[in-house]
Design an enzyme around this catalytic site. Structure first.
Site, mmCIF file in Angstrom:
data_model
loop_
_atom_site.group_PDB
_atom_site.id
_atom_site.type_symbol
_atom_site.label_atom_id
_atom_site.label_comp_id
_atom_site.label_asym_id
_atom_site.label_seq_id
_atom_site.Cartn_x
_atom_site.Cartn_y
_atom_site.Cartn_z
ATOM 1 N N LYS A 155 0.864 -1.186 0.000
ATOM 2 C CA LYS A 155 0.000 0.000 0.000
ATOM 3 C C LYS A 155 0.889 1.220 0.000
ATOM 4 O O LYS A 155 2.028 1.175 0.459
ATOM 5 C CB LYS A 155 -0.874 0.022 1.253
ATOM 6 C CG LYS A 155 -2.106 0.893 1.114
ATOM 7 C CD LYS A 155 -3.187 0.152 0.368
ATOM 8 C CE LYS A 155 -4.493 0.884 0.314
ATOM 9 N NZ LYS A 155 -5.574 -0.029 -0.075
ATOM 10 N N ASP A 184 -6.844 4.317 -4.662
ATOM 11 C CA ASP A 184 -7.462 4.056 -3.354
ATOM 12 C C ASP A 184 -8.180 5.359 -2.975
ATOM 13 O O ASP A 184 -8.562 6.137 -3.861
ATOM 14 C CB ASP A 184 -6.394 3.630 -2.330
ATOM 15 C CG ASP A 184 -7.004 2.976 -1.088
ATOM 16 O OD1 ASP A 184 -7.485 1.845 -1.189
ATOM 17 O OD2 ASP A 184 -7.021 3.611 -0.018
HETATM 18 N N1 GLU Z 1 -7.277 0.144 -3.346
HETATM 19 C C1 GLU Z 1 -8.030 -1.015 -3.677
HETATM 20 C C2 GLU Z 1 -8.112 -1.957 -2.495
HETATM 21 O O1 GLU Z 1 -7.953 -1.555 -1.356
HETATM 22 C C3 GLU Z 1 -7.557 -1.685 -4.966
HETATM 23 C C4 GLU Z 1 -6.137 -2.141 -4.963
HETATM 24 C C5 GLU Z 1 -5.652 -2.643 -6.320
HETATM 25 O O2 GLU Z 1 -6.425 -2.696 -7.256
HETATM 26 O O3 GLU Z 1 -4.468 -2.962 -6.402
HETATM 27 O O4 GLU Z 1 -8.412 -3.098 -2.631
#
Ligand code: GLU
Length: 439
Positions: free
Chosen positions: A125, A165
């Site tokens: 993240k 996100d």
């Molecule tokens: N931010 C989204 C999540 O928390 C998607 C992450 C992604 O597609 O890599 O799942």
């Protein structure tokens, strides 16, 4: 590599982890859950210790020339929790509350999320501590480009693949792709997902998280013998996830009675006119519900929305919205977690005691990363699918994953969250065993 070797380490709590405020810290929540699951799975202490600590953490300083000509320095992070099952994967968040412990926790959630739906990624993240609502598009573009350049040594299509996100979107991903492509002097579309469709993005990606939430809700209702047409829903958060979940659930026949965002909430026990609300939000300069009015529609606060008498509550905003103080008063029978970490461990225990079923974040909101995976596959092959193909495959994976979690929950007589973690942690641990420890 033997189990004994992996279990040989006695101190499973290396000194690095200092939760800032144990009760309200998402990383603390994540570790407590992992410890619980590790004990249930009788995980080798060595593997448990590995999963308690992110593999790599990068903190960067991001200077930006603001529109007034002054330099502002933002702090950014990229945390890579686990690469046991494949390249790191996870979104980038822009928010004033972004901090290292939050990013660590969200990275770990990505590891479990990818494992529970069986896609070949680890978890990561990123985030920048900033208030995007106070920044111009030009400032956001410059901040994104500088942040991207700063984390470039550790990202890449076979290394670590960011995505949108909270407060980031396809435009931010387009700036990231452009920055990496310019610096590497070649097209590297696969370095991020959630891009605009014109730039190697996937059809259906923008809606994917909300669609996955709707599918999870449908699967849960089926098992409870309840029809969508007899179901009332409240959705906290009307961003990319909440708005799509509300829209799809409404289209599938559910009665969406309340929605909210940072500007407050609206409630009509007879059901909201979702099409009219979406029109309002699209026309609002900040895409907010603010100012929406219609006959029969009352105003509610975000806190009140969580306590409404509905069948299904969908928290689709930020973490720790459901806590020990409001959990005893929640009237919903089911909670489908569209946000990451919306429920504190204390609240989780209360909900569980009260017989309220919670579909956990790592399952309920996995639709986004599932279609990110499809986007990445399409980019690597430079061969694109139509939307029907994307949605069909998303549906297949969500239904299969829901069933797998449900079955573990029944077999082990544990709540869905524990079942999902048992599956996920078990899969990651299996990969660690098979790979062994380098060197
Ligand atoms: N931010 C989204 C999540 O928390 C998607 C992450 C992604 O597609 O890599 O799942």
């Amino acid at each position: 590599m033997t189990t004994e070797m992996l279990g040989g380490m006695t101190d499973i709590r290396p000194q690095m982890i200092v939760a800032e405020s144990p009760k309200h810290d998402l990383w603390h929540t994540a570790l407590a859950l992992l410890d619980d699951v590790a004990a249930r799975l009788k995980l080798e202490p060595g593997i448990h210790a590995m999963l308690r600590q992110p593999e790599r953490e990068l903190t960067v300083s991001v200077p930006v020339v603001m529109d007034d000509g002054l330099i502002k320095v933002f702090t950014g992070y990229r945390v890579q929790h686990s690469s046991a099952r494949g390249p790191y994967k996870g979104g980038i968040r822009y928010h004033p509350n972004v901090n290292l412990n939050e990013v660590r926790a969200l990275a770990a959630l990505m590891t479990w999320k990818c494992a529970v739906v069986g896609i070949p990624y680890g978890g990561a993240k990123g985030g920048v501590q900033c208030d995007p609502s106070q920044m111009s598009q030009d400032e956001l573009a410059r901040m994104t480009r500088r942040f991207t350049a700063m984390i470039m040594p550790i990202i890449g299509g076979r290394r670590d693949i960011p995505a949108p996100d909270v407060n980031t979107n396809a435009q931010v991903m387009a700036w990231m792709v452009d920055t990496v492509s310019m610096l590497e002097r070649k097209a590297v579309m696969e370095v991020v997902t959630g891009k605009p469709v014109s730039l190697g993005g996937s059809l259906g990606r923008r809606e994917a998280t909300g669609r996955g939430v709707a599918i999870s809700t449908e699967e849960l209702l089926k098992r409870k013998g309840q029809h969508l047409s007899d179901t009332t829903v409240a959705v906290q958060g009307y961003g990319n996830v909440g708005s799509v979940a509300a829209t799809l659930l409404h289209e599938m026949g559910a009665r969406v009675v309340a929605v909210s965002d940072i500007s407050g909430g609206i409630y009509n026990p007879k059901g909201l006119d979702i099409a009219a609300i979406n029109k309002h939000v699209e026309a609002h300069p900040k895409r907010l519900l603010e100012g929406y009015a219609a006959p029969g529609v009352e105003k509610v606060t975000n806190d009140e929305l969580l306590l409404l008498d509905v069948d299904v509550l969908v928290p689709a905003a930020l973490e720790h919205q459901i806590h020990a103080d409001n959990a005893p008063f929640i009237k919903a029978k089911m909670i489908v977690e569209a946000a990451n970490g919306p429920t504190t461990p204390e609240a989780d225990a209360i909900l569980n005691d009260r017989g309220i079923i919670v579909v956990p974040d790592i399952l309920a909101n996995a639709g986004g990363v599932v279609v990110s995976y499809f986007e990445w596959v399409q980019d690597l092959q430079a061969f694109f699918w139509d939307e029907e193909e994307v949605n069909k495959n998303l549906h297949r994976i969500m239904v299969r994953s829901f069933k797998e979690v449900w079955d573990v929950s029944e077999k082990e007589a544990v709540p869905l969250r524990l079942a999902a973690y048992m599956l996920a942690v078990g899969r990651v641990a299996q990969s660690v065993r098979e790979r062994g420890i380098f060197p």
